[in-house]
Design a protein around this motif. Structure first.
Motif, PDB file in Angstrom:
ATOM      1  N   GLN A  42     -42.187  34.782-107.259  1.00 37.75           N
ATOM      2  CA  GLN A  42     -43.368  34.740-106.397  1.00 37.75           C
ATOM      3  C   GLN A  42     -44.088  36.091-106.384  1.00 37.75           C
ATOM      4  OE1 GLN A  42     -42.075  33.217-102.587  1.00 37.75           O
ATOM      5  NE2 GLN A  42     -41.447  31.264-103.475  1.00 37.75           N
ATOM      6  N   LEU A  56     -40.504  26.226 -99.902  1.00 37.43           N
ATOM      7  CA  LEU A  56     -41.641  27.122-100.104  1.00 37.43           C
ATOM      8  C   LEU A  56     -41.193  28.525-100.483  1.00 37.43           C
ATOM      9  CD1 LEU A  56     -43.867  26.101 -97.049  1.00 37.43           C
ATOM     10  CD2 LEU A  56     -44.376  25.692 -99.453  1.00 37.43           C
ATOM     11  N   THR A  57     -40.041  28.926-100.007  1.00 37.66           N
ATOM     12  CA  THR A  57     -39.637  30.325-100.158  1.00 37.66           C
ATOM     13  C   THR A  57     -38.784  30.561-101.395  1.00 37.66           C
ATOM     14  OG1 THR A  57     -39.589  30.436 -97.742  1.00 37.66           O
ATOM     15  CG2 THR A  57     -38.621  32.280 -98.948  1.00 37.66           C
ATOM     16  N   GLN A  62     -38.497  36.499 -95.803  1.00 35.90           N
ATOM     17  CA  GLN A  62     -39.588  35.585 -96.157  1.00 35.90           C
ATOM     18  C   GLN A  62     -39.337  34.187 -95.590  1.00 35.90           C
ATOM     19  OE1 GLN A  62     -40.215  35.793-100.409  1.00 35.90           O
ATOM     20  NE2 GLN A  62     -40.644  37.985-100.327  1.00 35.90           N
ATOM     21  N   TYR A  99     -52.516  29.144 -97.478  1.00 31.58           N
ATOM     22  CA  TYR A  99     -51.756  27.891 -97.617  1.00 31.58           C
ATOM     23  C   TYR A  99     -52.748  26.754 -97.586  1.00 31.58           C
ATOM     24  CZ  TYR A  99     -47.905  24.636 -96.339  1.00 31.58           C
ATOM     25  OH  TYR A  99     -46.976  23.640 -96.308  1.00 31.58           O
ATOM     26  N   TRP A 106     -44.155  29.385 -90.139  1.00 31.15           N
ATOM     27  CA  TRP A 106     -45.393  28.879 -89.549  1.00 31.15           C
ATOM     28  C   TRP A 106     -46.004  27.772 -90.402  1.00 31.15           C
ATOM     29  CZ3 TRP A 106     -50.120  29.062 -92.092  1.00 31.15           C
ATOM     30  CH2 TRP A 106     -50.187  29.895 -93.219  1.00 31.15           C
ATOM     31  N   LYS A 107     -45.603  27.711 -91.673  1.00 29.06           N
ATOM     32  CA  LYS A 107     -46.275  26.790 -92.598  1.00 29.06           C
ATOM     33  C   LYS A 107     -45.808  25.355 -92.411  1.00 29.06           C
ATOM     34  CE  LYS A 107     -47.039  30.258 -96.160  1.00 29.06           C
ATOM     35  NZ  LYS A 107     -46.743  30.691 -97.537  1.00 29.06           N
ATOM     36  N   THR A 108     -44.609  25.167 -91.983  1.00 32.77           N
ATOM     37  CA  THR A 108     -44.067  23.818 -91.908  1.00 32.77           C
ATOM     38  C   THR A 108     -42.991  23.774 -90.844  1.00 32.77           C
ATOM     39  OG1 THR A 108     -42.843  22.122 -93.121  1.00 32.77           O
ATOM     40  CG2 THR A 108     -42.539  24.382 -93.844  1.00 32.77           C
ATOM     41  N   ASN A 153     -42.160  32.427 -93.277  1.00 34.21           N
ATOM     42  CA  ASN A 153     -42.830  31.193 -93.720  1.00 34.21           C
ATOM     43  C   ASN A 153     -42.696  30.044 -92.740  1.00 34.21           C
ATOM     44  OD1 ASN A 153     -43.918  32.183 -96.080  1.00 34.21           O
ATOM     45  ND2 ASN A 153     -42.142  31.657 -97.328  1.00 34.21           N
ATOM     46  N   LYS A 188     -35.831  37.555 -99.752  1.00 35.27           N
ATOM     47  CA  LYS A 188     -36.155  36.159 -99.426  1.00 35.27           C
ATOM     48  C   LYS A 188     -35.725  35.787 -98.018  1.00 35.27           C
ATOM     49  CE  LYS A 188     -37.901  34.977-103.390  1.00 35.27           C
ATOM     50  NZ  LYS A 188     -39.342  34.743-103.520  1.00 35.27           N
ATOM     51  N   GLN A 211     -55.036  34.637 -88.574  1.00 31.27           N
ATOM     52  CA  GLN A 211     -53.860  33.906 -89.040  1.00 31.27           C
ATOM     53  C   GLN A 211     -53.862  32.453 -88.558  1.00 31.27           C
ATOM     54  OE1 GLN A 211     -50.152  36.066 -88.830  1.00 31.27           O
ATOM     55  NE2 GLN A 211     -51.184  38.018 -89.178  1.00 31.27           N
ATOM     56  N   TYR A 239     -47.154  31.358-105.947  1.00 27.42           N
ATOM     57  CA  TYR A 239     -46.168  30.651-106.776  1.00 27.42           C
ATOM     58  C   TYR A 239     -46.336  30.975-108.240  1.00 27.42           C
ATOM     59  CZ  TYR A 239     -44.845  28.556-102.445  1.00 27.42           C
ATOM     60  OH  TYR A 239     -44.404  28.392-101.147  1.00 27.42           O
ATOM     61  N   HIS A 266     -49.727  32.887 -85.716  1.00 28.36           N
ATOM     62  CA  HIS A 266     -50.338  31.726 -86.351  1.00 28.36           C
ATOM     63  C   HIS A 266     -50.584  30.592 -85.369  1.00 28.36           C
ATOM     64  CE1 HIS A 266     -48.700  33.820 -89.919  1.00 28.36           C
ATOM     65  NE2 HIS A 266     -49.727  33.282 -90.524  1.00 28.36           N
TER      66      HIS A 266
END
Lengths: 392, 951
Positions: A196, B251-252, B234, A133, B240-242, B238, B231, A94, A174, B156
């Motif tokens: 999604q 993003l979600t 989620q 990502y 960790w992405k930003t 999420n 969601k 990860q 997406y 992550h």
């Protein structure tokens, strides 16, 4: 005139440079010797689910009790799926790396730097890496020379790549599913959804099946990506379908607590079963049995023809992996940190092993080995004791 | 309002032996352990539940609820908690306020908390089993959210990413514990219709407020309804992405904050604006009785024939009970305070949002106040301004909503006992005899008498819908002891109030979405729910909410209206006529006769084990630091803090060294070990220490001192506001003055006694009302060599005169006095005392200081917006001041002073930045301080920047 001290200095410099070069190149490479295929006759596990139908069924039996063959602790958590091809374990973490380990010798073969979390599938001598990502999210690595054959932007990918006769199918997060060629990563078609997609695609008889956050299960024509049918459930579908070609069924769970058997040709519901929790992971299929776990801590085994409950087994916490059928044993992992082995016919527990952390990585078998990962970055490879005893 | 910890005492003691340290925080209120709880642990499958035997049943109810919630959340989060979760239960809020699991004083609004260091969840019961279960669920949502988020980031390797925004964390906890209810609906309606709803982009401006909780809940509900409940998880997965949560939302769910606000606020407007077609804002259709602050729980009476109301209000910051003429609808007459609260131990808290007050026909007010260990029920003669009686009983801890019988000789009220059970009681006022009316798990509230004294009407969750937190109105026949339904249904019917003629019963109900006033007819015949004889009708149609209806004798009802995020008293006139004109009648039909709900406790499915609590310690804090100073060089050290699960026993360990060479290592070794026991009312601590190193102060210059010894300290709270402290300190002191080349050994014995009071009310930058003082006496003596022998007196008195809501005049009178052999010096100067003078540059064995300061608001609130976000700052306040004082050894020759202006800026909640400017002045003859010839002042101005609270 060169003196002894100059020679010493030069030697030291050469050693340092050589080590640096080795370290540098050793830092990001996976190279497989094509002649090192000691176990060619053993069935491989080339993609999540073991086959394009995602049945999570390994044809050889890995019989408990199992003993630890080796444990590795990685710098980051291992992603949801491990594949094993010709004695090599491939998996993404990860955080930024894909690894290759020899399952027999436990030696690290190499690692490849990525940008983000990733997962793998194998086709020919290519390692397909799907990144969760980033800008370029689908990569093909030539395992013989460590070169990237191609790298493309396939969108964020939370699912597992599918290898089907016409190429690679990716369900991107997406709202689109795409088919790419294996050789060059060229996109052949796209199908768009309304929401999604976290569900991985499965293949059966010229059709691509997948679930979607909009609650539907879709069937597409593999040749052109056109929708053949869709089936609506009451909740988001994160699980991956399992396809039983014999029964002509698509088997999938939904977050609406129901497990569905859908006619793969017509999209009509054949039967459904209500659990007491969400169904977020793949099912495993074996003969007339379909087996799946739920967030209600239970592992269910149903009659594939009519959905009748054969047995259920209760763990101490959420069943967080897809079950793996190996012979007449079902292996599963749970958030209670245990790896369980349950008898396929009776549902009775035969063996269990407590790991260091929650298990979210699907167990995978190869030969006499079983591999699984747990939280806090541990990779476990087990070996059947029974086999060893036979060999003694 | 900081609680004094024994560590501060230690610091004080150590400072008193060398240079003086008079930290700003040697005042503070007291957290009192009135009760010595015999803690046990109930071990269930996933929890260690700490409880005391008196509340065993409530603990089992909570245990069952916790396990049920755990299963629920395990599914929702697709996650589990792989450690045992400590739950610490208290049977009522008064006990909860005694907890040592947090050093903070817990206000009444705190219903429970999740504490990160030990992963503890601490929850009080409050008489309602449903509320208890709801708070358990709320806090466990925090546990799961924290665990899952941490796991996502750790997997992550993104632990440097920020935490989830507080609106999300609290909003999720509210949403998954309540869902949606009438209270949330009222608040969101009010925010939309009165235009104070904060979009997510700007929600940081209400960080930590109750409005933020409710908006967060509304946002989570909208996300679940619009995008799907899946969601929500989620969003966590999420992160960790930003780093920015706005991007996580993008993003979600496909929209960032700005885009989300547009659609969310639009949907709210679409939903709420049409309400105005057939609903009204309370302020537009009723008479205004109050305007400022929070005003609740009205009671009606006549004084000399004139109609009056009494009510509880916090309009000045402290809660008081007020009265005012009912005819003063424009609030031209300032309400009159009849009982002052929150300043004395008799009237610590009136439970402003919970407990009603009542006035008998003889003009006697009945009210409840927290007073020490428990609540006390008071009666007070309004005309004579005199407390008549007070009632308290063993094993009854909390009371609420006393109601007079028509004869004015009995009071019915609700009480929660030591076990956490809420029941109805009657006290015969002349004799003090207590009668218990109910005895069960159900929460019985807001009793009111019938005119003939034979029936009590009350609100209770003993209905079959009580399991879901619903209340209906019941009647209790005092002669038969029978309880029967008056209303029935899956909603909340609260605070019944009988009309003066006994014909009508008014109450507040949320049966159609938010609380409004409803009425029914009590026609004297046998009451049956299924007929329409009772003529149940909705009398008010407010958009927001109405609570606590109380009849006047003039065909009107006074009540508490919620609007503009505040509570105000309002009057609805012509109630009976309005009622008679309403055509629509509501019928409550009982579908399940005589159905009550059974409260679930632990059953055979869950294993449980009970053990007695034995303190086990684990590490709370471990930190180290290295520092470099141009004079003292480098020093490094570490400190550890360990406590038990209940926070009652604490260990502190400090170690550091400031040696500059290897030879100095042992000479510069510093270590201290302290043990504190907070489990009893008298908090004690003791410890050992060894301190050695070079020091400096303006009087002694550079010196080396080595001290080792031990101390014992005790702090005994007399009340929340007052305490006595004492300490004994014995140490060997080896001191060497570098410049004088002089050394001294001593075996010093110090003992100090202090009396402290603090009932101050704080504004943004310091106290603005109340008073506080610290009076200390001490003696330090060298019991071996007689090198040291001095006594110490410290008197520090501060009073705050409230001029208006935000303006105050503060006065400080302080003297410090050391007298005797090697008496240490006190230091003065700087922003914290004598302003305009360099910090700690004035010293002497004696000092005095008189400060006058006028504090006022300057900038109420301002917001700075950056491209990547914004920050909201609370007020900048201003001050004008005059300080006079000095320090001396033998004779006070002159007096120093300063005057000027100052600004205080509160940054981040705990840091206050200060800026003062003005002029210094000098009175050169202390014997003639008013002689103008001896007066001189500085040329130019001084400027001082520093930090710290107002004195």
């Amino acid at each position: 005139m060169k003196t002894k001290s100059n020679y010493k200095r030069l030697s030291l410099l050469a050693i340092i440079m050589g080590t640096s070069i080795l370290l540098f190149f050793g830092c990001s490479r996976i190279i497989i010797n094509p002649e090192m295929q000691e176990h060619q006759l053993l069935p491989n596990w080339k993609l999540a689910g073991g086959n394009p139908q995602r049945t999570f069924n390994y044809p050889l039996a890995v019989k408990p009790p199992l003993e630890i063959h080796f444990i590795k602790r990685l710098p980051a958590a291992i992603d949801r799926n491990i594949i094993v091809v010709d004695s090599v374990l491939y998996f993404g973490t990860q955080h930024e790396h894909v690894y290759a380990y020899n399952i027999v010798t436990s030696k690290k073969i190499g690692k490849k730097n990525m940008e983000y979390a990733s997962t793998c599938a194998y086709v020919d001598h290519q390692l397909l890496v799907a990144e969760r990502y980033g800008d370029k999210t689908l990569h093909s690595l030539n395992l013989y020379n460590n070169d990237w054959m191609w790298q493309i932007d396939a969108g964020d990918i939370e699912s597992e790549p599918l290898i089907c006769p016409k190429g690679i199918v990716i369900s991107a997060l997406y709202n689109h599913v795409d088919l790419y060629t294996i050789e060059s990563g060229t996109k052949l078609w796209t199908f768009n959804t309304n929401d999604q997609i976290r569900s991985s695609p499965a293949y059966g008889d010229g059709k691509i099946f997948f679930g979607c956050d909009d609650g539907a299960v879709y069937a597409l024509d593999e040749s052109n990506g056109k929708e053949i049918w869709h089936f609506q459930t009451e909740g988001a579908v994160e699980a991956t379908p399992a396809v039983d070609l014999n029964a002509r069924l698509v088997l999938i769970g939904s977050s609406d607590f129901r497990f569905y058997a859908i006619n793969m040709d017509t999209g009509n519901e054949v039967w459904s079963f209500r659990a007491n929790g969400q169904l977020l992971n793949n099912a495993a299929v074996s003969f007339n049995n379909v087996i799946f776990g739920s967030t209600d801590n239970k592992l269910y085994c149903l009659n594939i023809k009519n959905g009748a409950l054969r047995w259920q087994y209760t763990c101490e916490s959420v069943i967080s992996t897809s079950p793996l059928i190996s012979g007449d044993i079902v292996f599963l992992g749970s958030l209670d940190q245990n790896l369980y082995a349950v008898d396929l016919s009776s549902g009775k527990k035969i063996w269990q092993y407590k790991t260091h952390g929650r298990i979210r990585t699907n167990p995978v078998a190869w030969g006499e080995y079983l591999a699984v990962a747990s939280e806090d970055n541990y990779l476990y490879v087990f070996k059947s004791v029974e086999k060893k005893e036979q060999g003694d | 309002m900081k609680r004094v910890s024994l560590i501060v005492i230690l610091m004080f003691l150590l400072g008193a032996s060398s240079s003086s340290i008079y930290a700003q925080y040697y005042f503070g209120r007291n957290k009192i352990q009135y009760n010595s709880f015999d803690w046990h642990i109930l071990k269930t499958e996933h929890f260690d539940i700490y409880y005391y035997p008196e509340m065993r049943e409530m603990a089992e109810i909570g245990a069952a609820a916790a396990e049920e919630t755990y299963t629920f959340l395990e599914d929702k989060f697709n996650h589990n908690i792989n450690r045992r979760i400590p739950l610490i239960f208290y049977s009522n809020h008064a006990h909860f306020q005694q907890t040592n699991t947090t050093p903070s004083l817990l206000p009444e609004g705190v219903g429970g908390f999740f504490e990160f260091m030990k992963g503890r969840v601490v929850i009080p019961a409050n008489g309602s089993v449903y509320q208890f279960k709801r708070v358990i669920r709320h806090e466990l949502v925090h546990v799961f959210t924290h665990s899952l988020h941490y796991r996502v980031l750790k997997n992550h390797r993104k632990l440097n990413h920020p935490s989830l925004p507080l609106w999300f964390v609290e909003g999720l906890a509210e949403y998954w514990s309540i869902g949606w209810n009438s209270e949330t609906e009222s608040i969101i309606r009010d925010a939309v219709l009165n235009n104070y709803l904060y979009p997510t982009q700007y929600i940081y401006q209400i960080q930590g407020t109750f409005l933020m909780y409710k908006e967060g809940q509304a946002i989570l509900k909208y996300i679940a309804d619009t995008y799907g409940e899946h969601k929500i998880i989620q969003l966590i997965e999420n992160t960790w992405k930003t780093e920015r949560f706005s991007n996580v939302m993008k993003l979600t769910i496909g929209v960032d904050y700005k885009e989300f606000d547009k659609e969310w606020i639009y949907s709210l407007k679409k939903n709420k604006y049409p309400l105005l077609e057939d609903h009204d804002l309370p302020e537009m259709v009723t008479n205004k009785i109050t305007e400022e602050g929070i005003n609740t729980k009205p009671a009606y009476y006549r004084l000399n024939g004139e109609p009056y109301i009494a009510f509880i209000s916090n309009r000045i910051g402290y809660s008081n009970i007020y009265t005012k003429p009912l005819s003063d609808v424009e609030e031209k007459i300032k309400p009159h305070v009849i009982i002052e609260g929150e300043r004395s131990s008799e009237f610590e808290s009136f439970h402003i949002l919970k407990s009603k007050i009542d006035i008998s026909k003889h003009g006697v007010l009945a009210f409840v106040s927290k007073s020490g260990e428990t609540d006390v029920l008071y009666t007070y003669d309004i005309k004579r301004d005199k407390i008549l009686k007070s009632f308290k009983w063993d094993k009854l801890v909390s009371f609420s909503s006393p109601a007079w019988s028509s004869g004015g000789t009995k009071l019915a009220f609700t009480a929660i006992n030591f076990a956490g059970m809420s029941d109805l009681y009657i006290v015969d006022v002349p004799t003090g005899k207590l009668f218990k009316l109910t005895n069960d798990y159900y929460d019985d509230h807001d009793p009111v008498w019938s005119n003939d004294g034979r029936t009590i009407y009350f609100s209770s969750d003993r209905t079959v819908f009580g399991e879901y937190g619903n209340y209906n109105i019941f009647k209790y026949g005092l002669e038969s002891g029978e309880i029967s339904f008056i209303t029935y249904g899956p909603h909340n019917d609260l605070t019944p109030s009988l009309s003066p003629d006994g014909k009508y019963l008014a109450f507040t109900s949320d049966r159609d979405g938010v609380f409004n006033i409803w009425m029914l007819t009590l026609n004297g015949s046998e009451y049956r729910l299924t007929n329409t004889e009772n003529q149940l009708k909705k009398v008010t149609h407010f958009t927001t909410a109405a609570y606590d209806p109380v009849w006047t004798d003039n065909n009107s009802i006074v009540f508490t209206a919620f609007e503009n995020f505040s509570f105000q008293i309002r009057e609805q006139e012509d109630v009976v006529e309005t009622y008679e004109q309403i055509a629509e009648v509501t019928v409550d039909s009982m579908t399940l006769p005589n159905s009550f709900w059974t409260i679930r406790k632990l059953d055979g499915k869950s294993s449980a084990e009970r053990v007695k609590y034995k303190p086990k310690f684990n590490l709370d804090i471990a930190q180290s630091q290295v520092s470099q100073d141009p004079i003292y060089g480098v020093s490094g050290g570490a400190q550890l803090a360990m406590t038990d699960m209940l926070g009652n026993y604490q260990y502190y360990f400090l170690i550091y060294n400031n040696a500059q060479t290897r030879d100095e290592f042992w000479k510069s070794f510093n270590v201290a070990l302290t043990r504190a026991n907070l489990s009893r009312r008298a908090n004690t601590s003791y410890g050992l220490y060894h301190f050695a190193g070079r020091y400096f102060n303006m009087y002694d210059d550079f010196f080396y001192e080595r001290m080792y010894g031990g101390y014992f300290a005790v702090s005994y709270p007399l009340s929340v506001f007052r305490r006595i402290e004492g300490s004994i300190n014995i140490r060997h002191s080896d001191k060497y003055w570098y410049f004088d080349d002089y050394s001294r050994k001593a075996l010093l014995f110090s003992n100090f006694m202090s009396y402290v009071k603090d009932n101050t009310l704080w504004g943004p930058t310091g106290p603005i009302d109340g008073e506080r003082f610290n009076l200390t006496f001490g003696n330090t003596i060298d019991i071996q060599n007689s090198n040291v022998n001095f006594y110490t007196i410290i008197a520090d008195y501060r009073k705050y005169f409230r001029v208006s809501q935000q303006v105050a005049h503060a006065v400080r009178l302080m003297t410090r006095y050391n007298h005797g052999k090697e008496a240490t010096r006190f230091f003065m100067g700087g922003s914290w005392d004598l302003r305009g003078y360099p910090r700690w540059r004035i010293w002497g064995k004696k000092l005095f200081l008189i400060s006058n300061e006028f504090r006022f608001p300057f900038i109420e609130r301002f917001i700075v917006n950056f491209p990547v976000g914004g920050m909201a700052f609370s007020s900048i306040r201003g001050a004008t001041f005059v300080d006079v004082g000095n320090a001396w050894d033998d004779k006070l020759s002159d007096i120093l002073g300063s005057y000027g202006l100052g600004l205080r800026f509160r940054l981040g909640g705990v840091l206050v930045l200060r800026y003062d400017f003005g002029k210094r002045f000098y009175l050169q003859n202390a014997q003639k301080p008013f002689d103008p010839d001896t007066f001189s002042k500085q040329d130019g101005l001084f400027h001082q920047f520093f930090f710290g609270w107002d004195f």
